[in-house]
Design an enzyme around this catalytic site. Structure first.
Site, short mmCIF file in Angstrom:
data_model
loop_
_atom_site.label_atom_id
_atom_site.label_comp_id
_atom_site.label_asym_id
_atom_site.label_seq_id
_atom_site.Cartn_x
_atom_site.Cartn_y
_atom_site.Cartn_z
N HIS A 82 1.00 -0.99 -0.03
CA HIS A 82 -0.02 -0.03 -0.28
C HIS A 82 0.93 1.41 0.05
O HIS A 82 2.07 1.41 0.69
CB HIS A 82 -1.02 0.18 1.23
CG HIS A 82 -2.18 1.73 1.37
ND1 HIS A 82 -2.68 1.58 0.74
CD2 HIS A 82 -1.46 2.67 2.01
CE1 HIS A 82 -3.72 2.41 1.29
NE2 HIS A 82 -3.02 3.17 1.87
N ASP A 161 -15.41 2.62 7.50
CA ASP A 161 -14.07 3.36 7.05
C ASP A 161 -14.69 4.57 6.35
O ASP A 161 -14.25 5.82 6.05
CB ASP A 161 -13.02 2.98 6.99
CG ASP A 161 -11.66 3.50 6.06
OD1 ASP A 161 -11.33 5.15 7.23
OD2 ASP A 161 -11.50 4.17 4.92
N ARG A 168 -14.28 13.08 8.61
CA ARG A 168 -12.78 13.51 9.28
C ARG A 168 -12.64 14.86 8.28
O ARG A 168 -12.51 15.85 7.99
CB ARG A 168 -11.41 12.56 9.13
CG ARG A 168 -11.86 11.75 10.01
CD ARG A 168 -10.98 10.03 9.94
NE ARG A 168 -9.92 11.09 9.70
CZ ARG A 168 -9.41 9.93 9.13
NH1 ARG A 168 -9.46 8.43 8.74
NH2 ARG A 168 -8.06 10.75 9.00
N SER A 183 -7.28 4.15 9.48
CA SER A 183 -7.43 3.69 8.21
C SER A 183 -7.66 3.01 7.04
O SER A 183 -8.24 2.48 6.25
CB SER A 183 -8.31 5.13 7.30
OG SER A 183 -8.65 5.66 6.31
N LYS A 187 -8.70 -1.37 5.83
CA LYS A 187 -8.95 -1.78 4.72
C LYS A 187 -7.15 -3.15 3.72
O LYS A 187 -8.18 -3.60 2.78
CB LYS A 187 -8.55 -0.93 3.68
CG LYS A 187 -10.14 0.71 3.60
CD LYS A 187 -9.63 1.37 2.70
CE LYS A 187 -8.54 2.48 3.67
NZ LYS A 187 -9.23 4.45 3.04
N1 URA Z 1 -5.51 6.88 3.22
C1 URA Z 1 -6.87 6.57 3.84
O1 URA Z 1 -7.27 5.66 3.28
N2 URA Z 1 -7.02 7.06 5.03
C2 URA Z 1 -6.58 7.59 5.64
O2 URA Z 1 -6.98 8.43 6.69
C3 URA Z 1 -5.31 8.33 5.32
C4 URA Z 1 -5.13 8.65 4.26
#
Ligand code: URA
Length: 433
Positions: A82, A161, A168, A183, A187
């Site tokens: 990622h 999320d 947010r 967050s 995933k």
């Molecule tokens: N990328 C994400 O998936 N979540 C965040 O909070 C910031 C960047």
């Protein structure tokens, strides 16, 4: 349990327990907790932080709020990768085939681009015929036979999320390390990874602007991964300038193929080799990073993973001919050169500005609903440290319209040319194990 008491608890600097975090995540996802209470809690977290235990519990609760992808039908260690996002970041397209060539299964879910950063799924879709949607069965079958498949993220991956991130975004609570870390990791956990390599970018085109902030985020994510039994490594890499020389969807596919052929941009190649090396150590193909790096340098130099890339593309309906005939990829109707206004050395290239310029040409989306043009983008003919003469082309615009004045101005402003040669760019700042 009452949400108001939990907000009060967090506001007082106390840690929330597992039951409380579960209550908040499921209550908010189901719509039982209103936005105003969740906003207050997020602000309390923003100011008071979370313990590592709270952060891991939050990650798992958000991962479990939707579909948890089961990859157990795929043999081997499923290593995911990622990136926190950048401009010209096509590393996944390069490391996927390399790691698959080594026999490590790559079962990857990727996202689309938004704003100044691109997305792997859009880039792949620039290959004629490429399908990013596979049934779960076809996805598993593809990885079992070819060792690699890359699909779009399931709509039901970590819905908590998705909802919290949207809140947010409008409550000035994005820049909170535990919230960012949970967050991202929620995933990764939901998409079934056994092990994870995180590429935390720093610089003008990245979310994190300093090495120290990036280190804290990286350490938080590595600790979350380990606490949830996912072997996790984080690299902190440069995004002061775009990665590689190409920006735009088809352009980035072309450049990824060049790297896999062994003829690509040296800095991009070096970062890709390091990411692939850490992935292959986590995937148990090698015992040490050094062994992995040596073997992968050979794979890249000799174009050994190109066949894997072709099979991967063909298996998802794409035309593998693009590897040997890149002109089969979408190409733009017009090309314009942005030239240097004086002699000197390139000392700065504002990655975010370059990303926005590419987006304005149509390579990216300002809003989720925007259509993108796969053919358009930028080629950076000069990078930081390169000598330039007045009138040299620093950047080529690939456009599908004639009026690109605004974009040309942005690019000229994104480049800084000084008389002194700048210090060499550091590509990898740190690795957090
Ligand atoms: N990328 C994400 O998936 N979540 C965040 O909070 C910031 C960047």
């Amino acid at each position: 349990m009452r949400m108001v008491d939990l907000i009060h608890k967090k506001r007082s600097g106390e840690a929330l327990n597992e039951q409380e975090i579960q209550y908040i995540v499921s209550g908010y996802t189901q719509g039982d907790i209103p936005d105003y209470q969740m906003s207050a809690l997020l602000m309390a977290i923003f100011f008071n932080g979370m313990t590592s235990e709270e952060t891991s519990i939050l990650t798992l609760a958000m991962a479990g709020s939707g579909e948890m992808i089961d990859l157990s039908a795929i043999a081997g260690v499923k290593v995911d990768k990622h990136s926190t996002g950048g401009v010209g970041d096509k590393i996944s397209l390069i490391v996927g085939p390399i790691v698959a060539y080594l026999g490590i299964p790559v079962a990857k879910m990727s996202g689309r681009g938004l704003g100044h950063t691109g997305g792997t799924v859009d880039k792949l879709e620039s290959i004629p015929g490429f399908q990013i949607e596979l049934t779960k069965e076809a996805f598993i079958e593809a990885v079992n036979t070819n060792k690699i498949a890359i699909v779009g993220q399931s709509g039901n991956l970590a819905p908590a999320d998705k909802k919290i991130y949207a809140l947010r975004d409008v409550t000035a609570t994005v820049e909170s390390i535990p919230l960012i870390a949970s967050s991202i990791m929620s995933k990764k956990i939901a998409s079934g990874a056994d092990a994870i390599v995180l590429d935390v970018k720093i610089g003008s085109g990245a979310f994190m602007k300093t090495v120290n902030d990036a280190r804290v985020l990286a350490r938080t994510m590595v600790d979350i991964g380990k606490s949830l039994n996912r072997n996790t490594i984080a690299m902190i890499t440069d995004m002061e300038q775009p990665l590689g020389r190409e920006i735009g969807n088809a352009n980035e596919i072309r450049e990824s193929i060049e790297v896999l052929r062994g003829t690509g941009d040296k800095e991009l190649t070096a970062v890709a080799i390091s990411v692939a090396a850490y992935m292959s150590v986590l995937g148990k193909a090698f015992n040490t990073f050094e062994e992995a790096q040596e073997a992968i340098t050979d794979i890249v130099t000799n174009g050994k993973a190109l066949e894997t890339f072709k099979r991967f593309v063909a298996n998802q309906g794409g035309d593998p001919g693009v590897v040997d005939r890149p002109e089969l990829l979408p190409t733009a109707a017009y090309h314009f050169e942005v030239v240097a206004s004086k002699d000197g050395y390139v000392s700065q290239i504002d990655a975010e500005q370059i990303g926005i310029a590419a987006m304005l040409l149509g390579a990216g989306r300002a809003k989720k609903e925007d259509q993108i043009d796969y053919a358009v983008g930028l080629t950076l003919n000069k990078k930081i440290g390169d000598a330039v003469k007045h009138g040299d082309s620093i950047c080529t615009l690939h456009a599908n319209r004639e009026d690109v004045k605004e974009v040309e101005t942005m690019i000229r402003e994104a480049y800084r040319i000084d008389s002194e040669k700048p210090a060499a760019v550091q590509l990898i700042y740190d690795v957090i194990l």
